[in-house]
Design a protein around this motif. Structure first.
Motif, PDB file in Angstrom:
ATOM      1  N   LEU A 128      26.629  24.777 -11.705  1.00  9.60           N
ATOM      2  CA  LEU A 128      26.306  23.957 -10.540  1.00  9.60           C
ATOM      3  C   LEU A 128      24.988  23.206 -10.682  1.00  9.60           C
ATOM      4  N   GLY A 129      24.164  23.591 -11.626  1.00  9.75           N
ATOM      5  CA  GLY A 129      22.879  22.931 -11.807  1.00  9.75           C
ATOM      6  C   GLY A 129      22.224  23.402 -13.081  1.00  9.75           C
ATOM      7  N   VAL A 185      16.878  18.982  -0.531  1.00 11.17           N
ATOM      8  CA  VAL A 185      15.520  19.475  -0.290  1.00 11.17           C
ATOM      9  C   VAL A 185      14.536  18.396  -0.734  1.00 11.17           C
ATOM     10  N   PRO A 186      13.725  17.873   0.175  1.00  9.47           N
ATOM     11  CA  PRO A 186      12.758  16.827  -0.195  1.00  9.47           C
ATOM     12  C   PRO A 186      11.747  17.348  -1.213  1.00  9.47           C
ATOM     13  N   ALA A 187      11.240  16.433  -2.032  1.00 13.27           N
ATOM     14  CA  ALA A 187      10.265  16.810  -3.058  1.00 13.27           C
ATOM     15  C   ALA A 187       9.012  17.414  -2.439  1.00 13.27           C
ATOM     16  N   THR A 188       8.594  16.905  -1.262  1.00 14.42           N
ATOM     17  CA  THR A 188       7.398  17.441  -0.609  1.00 14.42           C
ATOM     18  C   THR A 188       7.602  18.894  -0.200  1.00 14.42           C
ATOM     19  N   GLU A 206      17.713  16.037  -8.710  1.00 14.98           N
ATOM     20  CA  GLU A 206      18.118  16.371  -7.344  1.00 14.98           C
ATOM     21  C   GLU A 206      17.940  17.862  -7.121  1.00 14.98           C
ATOM     22  N   ILE A 207      17.413  18.236  -5.976  1.00 13.07           N
ATOM     23  CA  ILE A 207      17.240  19.645  -5.606  1.00 13.07           C
ATOM     24  C   ILE A 207      17.921  19.859  -4.260  1.00 13.07           C
ATOM     25  N   SER A 208      18.757  20.879  -4.188  1.00  9.05           N
ATOM     26  CA  SER A 208      19.485  21.165  -2.951  1.00  9.05           C
ATOM     27  C   SER A 208      19.467  22.659  -2.681  1.00  9.05           C
ATOM     28  N   VAL A 209      19.814  23.018  -1.470  1.00 11.03           N
ATOM     29  CA  VAL A 209      19.889  24.421  -1.089  1.00 11.03           C
ATOM     30  C   VAL A 209      21.173  24.620  -0.296  1.00 11.03           C
ATOM     31  N   VAL A 210      21.803  25.777  -0.475  1.00  2.58           N
ATOM     32  CA  VAL A 210      23.039  26.082   0.249  1.00  2.58           C
ATOM     33  C   VAL A 210      22.934  27.497   0.795  1.00  2.58           C
ATOM     34  N   SER A 211      23.268  27.649   2.071  1.00  2.79           N
ATOM     35  CA  SER A 211      23.272  28.968   2.700  1.00  2.79           C
ATOM     36  C   SER A 211      24.506  29.742   2.242  1.00  2.79           C
ATOM     37  N   PHE A 212      24.489  31.060   2.466  1.00  4.34           N
ATOM     38  CA  PHE A 212      25.604  31.896   2.016  1.00  4.34           C
ATOM     39  C   PHE A 212      26.750  31.957   3.011  1.00  4.34           C
ATOM     40  N   GLY A 213      26.452  31.924   4.302  1.00  2.10           N
ATOM     41  CA  GLY A 213      27.521  32.158   5.267  1.00  2.10           C
ATOM     42  C   GLY A 213      27.948  33.611   5.233  1.00  2.10           C
ATOM     43  N   SER A 214      29.133  33.894   5.720  1.00  2.00           N
ATOM     44  CA  SER A 214      29.692  35.260   5.739  1.00  2.00           C
ATOM     45  C   SER A 214      28.771  36.232   6.476  1.00  2.00           C
ATOM     46  N   GLY A 215      27.944  35.689   7.406  1.00  2.40           N
ATOM     47  CA  GLY A 215      27.015  36.540   8.125  1.00  2.40           C
ATOM     48  C   GLY A 215      25.906  37.083   7.263  1.00  2.40           C
ATOM     49  N   MET A 216      25.695  36.467   6.094  1.00  2.58           N
ATOM     50  CA  MET A 216      24.735  36.957   5.107  1.00  2.58           C
ATOM     51  C   MET A 216      23.522  36.038   5.051  1.00  2.58           C
ATOM     52  N   ALA A 217      22.339  36.559   5.383  1.00  3.39           N
ATOM     53  CA  ALA A 217      21.119  35.766   5.291  1.00  3.39           C
ATOM     54  C   ALA A 217      20.753  35.560   3.828  1.00  3.39           C
ATOM     55  N   GLY A 218      20.271  34.367   3.504  1.00  8.27           N
ATOM     56  CA  GLY A 218      19.897  34.063   2.127  1.00  8.27           C
ATOM     57  C   GLY A 218      20.446  32.707   1.726  1.00  8.27           C
ATOM     58  N   ALA A 219      20.030  32.235   0.565  1.00  5.71           N
ATOM     59  CA  ALA A 219      20.451  30.911   0.112  1.00  5.71           C
ATOM     60  C   ALA A 219      20.315  30.806  -1.397  1.00  5.71           C
TER      61      ALA A 219
END
Length: 503
Positions: A128-129, A185-188, A206-219
């Motif tokens: 993915l990256g 996710v912005p460079a700043t 490019e930098i991005s972030v994705v949450s987990f879902g499934s009631g699970m905190a984290g990314a």
């Protein structure tokens, strides 16, 4: 069975497919490839969901049947009435479903929170990256992270939680428990992250972030230097992977809680080391059947008394597994309390019988229990039995004796009756208490053949005159050889040896 589309000629006579536009729009919306419809005047009139994700693009004809949508090659099909359908062709990129099919088993095999997070980072960096960080909230306002780069270099550590005002996109993703969502996710904001996280993303396109879902905190924080591996389907691939990763993490945490509860239960059920009694040696073999718990339905205890004697018990709860282990704990704790106020074995068995029946359990037990006390020479062993295999005594003089102690099963009938007997052990004699996991051990090649009483006597006759430790060792080796790699029921063996007294 693989279903193949039938040619039009194979349709029943007179059959027609629906002709209304709504039907075809619904069908084409499920097509993975971008599809565009162009009217006879050349105007773009409709695009399916994949086409809409592609965004505004110019349709350029190259030949009657080929063209380009933006810079992407497309096939053109001429439709009735001068309409044309443009389909962006597969550009050779890997499909998300192929990656997810490979990632699923690896996520399932990961063990524990740490191991699962590490695998997530490795999988994300592999497809993915070029750089991936898994961020999970932990105690004391910190984030724990696991990283992996395109070169396979892995890292792990903890950082202080980044305030939402400094990194709102990342902070929101870490706390978002809804369905996974990819966010740029912005460079700043990247620069505001601690150096351990920010520095590996330097020079990324490019930098991005994705949450987990499934009631699970984290990314998952992803950095990409070049073109997206899945092209137009990159966002779909990232979100589907995050959803699977979140499920794997939730399962890992659930399993960890179960393990913690299991260890807590085991700590209350595991037998304690035998009491030290002058003139007596106690040797043990305790081997529960395989299972989640490290304890089972068979049990033993050797507990000290104020007068220098010891209370001994070997028992077998009907069944195995967690339910049997729970009843084992109840029986052991009840007997540990009873022996402090009652010395008569028959009375203890009667009280335990009443306890099990009044408790409503549908399980029963067999037990042999009593006391071991020093005599003028050797030991006096007084035993009472409730439906248990008879104790055996290995006389140093060269024979094996059975101690006859009749009794009924414990926990079945209010009219149960129990007997008691005392046997004397001279120095060098050994009394063996055991459960039927020994005699009912099944042969490694012929499962219907049991170890049985005859083989047990044969082994013990060869051990006459040996110390208790050697008796137990030889019996264990004989039974294990008989079993091979096959499973077995719970086994508990207690050998009581009359030993020289301390001077």
């Amino acid at each position: 069975m693989v279903s193949r589309p039938a040619p039009a000629s194979a349709l029943p006579p007179g059959a027609e497919l629906p002709g209304h536009a709504g039907f075809w729009r619904s069908v084409l919306d499920d097509v993975r490839d971008p599809v565009f419809l162009q009217d006879p005047e050349g105007a773009l009139r409709w695009a399916n969901a994949a086409g809409e994700r592609l965004g505004p693009a110019e349709l350029v004809s190259v030949t009657e049947t080929t063209g380009k949508v933006g810079h992407r090659p497309a096939k053109i099909r001429v439709l009735p009435g001068g309409w044309r359908a443009w389909t962006v062709v597969d550009d050779g990129r890997r499909r998300p479903e192929e990656f997810l099919a490979e990632a699923g088993p690896k996520l399932a095999l990961a063990r524990g929170r740490h191991g699962t997070a590490r695998v997530i980072a490795e999988l994300a960096a592999s497809a993915l990256g070029d750089c991936a960080f898994v961020l999970l909230p932990t105690t004391r306002g910190r984030w724990e992270w696991w990283s992996c780069t395109e070169h396979g270099a892995a890292g792990h550590g903890r950082i202080r939680r980044v305030p939402a005002q400094l990194a709102p996109v990342v902070s929101d993703a870490v706390t978002d428990l809804a369905r996974p969502e990819v966010r740029a996710v912005p460079a700043t904001e990247v620069a505001a992250l601690p150096a351990a996280v920010a520095e590996p993303f330097e020079g990324h396109l490019e930098i991005s972030v994705v949450s987990f879902g499934s009631g699970m905190a984290g990314a998952v924080l992803l950095g990409r230097r070049g073109e997206a591996a899945f092209g137009l389907a990159q966002g779909q691939a990232v979100e589907a992977f995050a959803d699977a990763a979140g499920t794997a993490l939730a399962n890992a945490q659930r399993y960890a809680r179960q393990e913690e509860a299991t260890r807590g239960l085991e700590s209350t059920l595991l037998p304690t080391p035998p009491a030290q009694i002058d003139g007596a040696n106690f040797e043990l073999w305790y081997e529960p059947a395989g299972g989640v718990l490290g304890v089972g339905g068979d049990f033993y205890d050797v507990l000290p008394r104020d007068d220098g004697s010891a209370f001994v018990v070997v028992g077998d709860i009907c069944g195995k597994g967690a339910e049997a282990a729970a009843l084992t704990g109840r029986v052991r704790h009840s007997l540990a309390a009873l022996h402090l106020v009652e010395r008569d074995g028959r009375t203890m068995l009667r009280l335990l019988n009443e306890l099990l029946i009044s408790g409503g359990s549908n399980r029963f037990a067999t037990l042999v229990l009593g006391s071991v006390a020093a005599a003028e020479s050797g030991l006096d062993v007084t035993l009472a039995s409730g439906g248990h295999p008879a104790p055996l005594v290995l006389r140093r003089g060269g024979r094996v004796e059975e101690v006859s102690v009749p009794g009924t099963l414990v926990g079945v009938s209010p009219q149960a009756r129990f007997a008691e007997a005392t046997t004397h052990l001279d120095e060098g004699d050994v009394c063996l208490l055991y459960t039927d996991g020994v005699t009912e051990a099944r042969n490694r090649t012929e499962s219907t053949e049991l170890f049985g009483d005859e083989r047990l006597y044969t082994v013990l006759e060869d051990c006459v005159g040996q110390p208790a430790r050697e008796v137990v060792r030889r019996l264990r080796e004989a039974v294990r050889e008989w079993l091979g790699n096959s499973g077995h029921d719970d086994i508990a063996v207690l050998a009581i040896e009359a030993a020289p007294r301390a001077e």
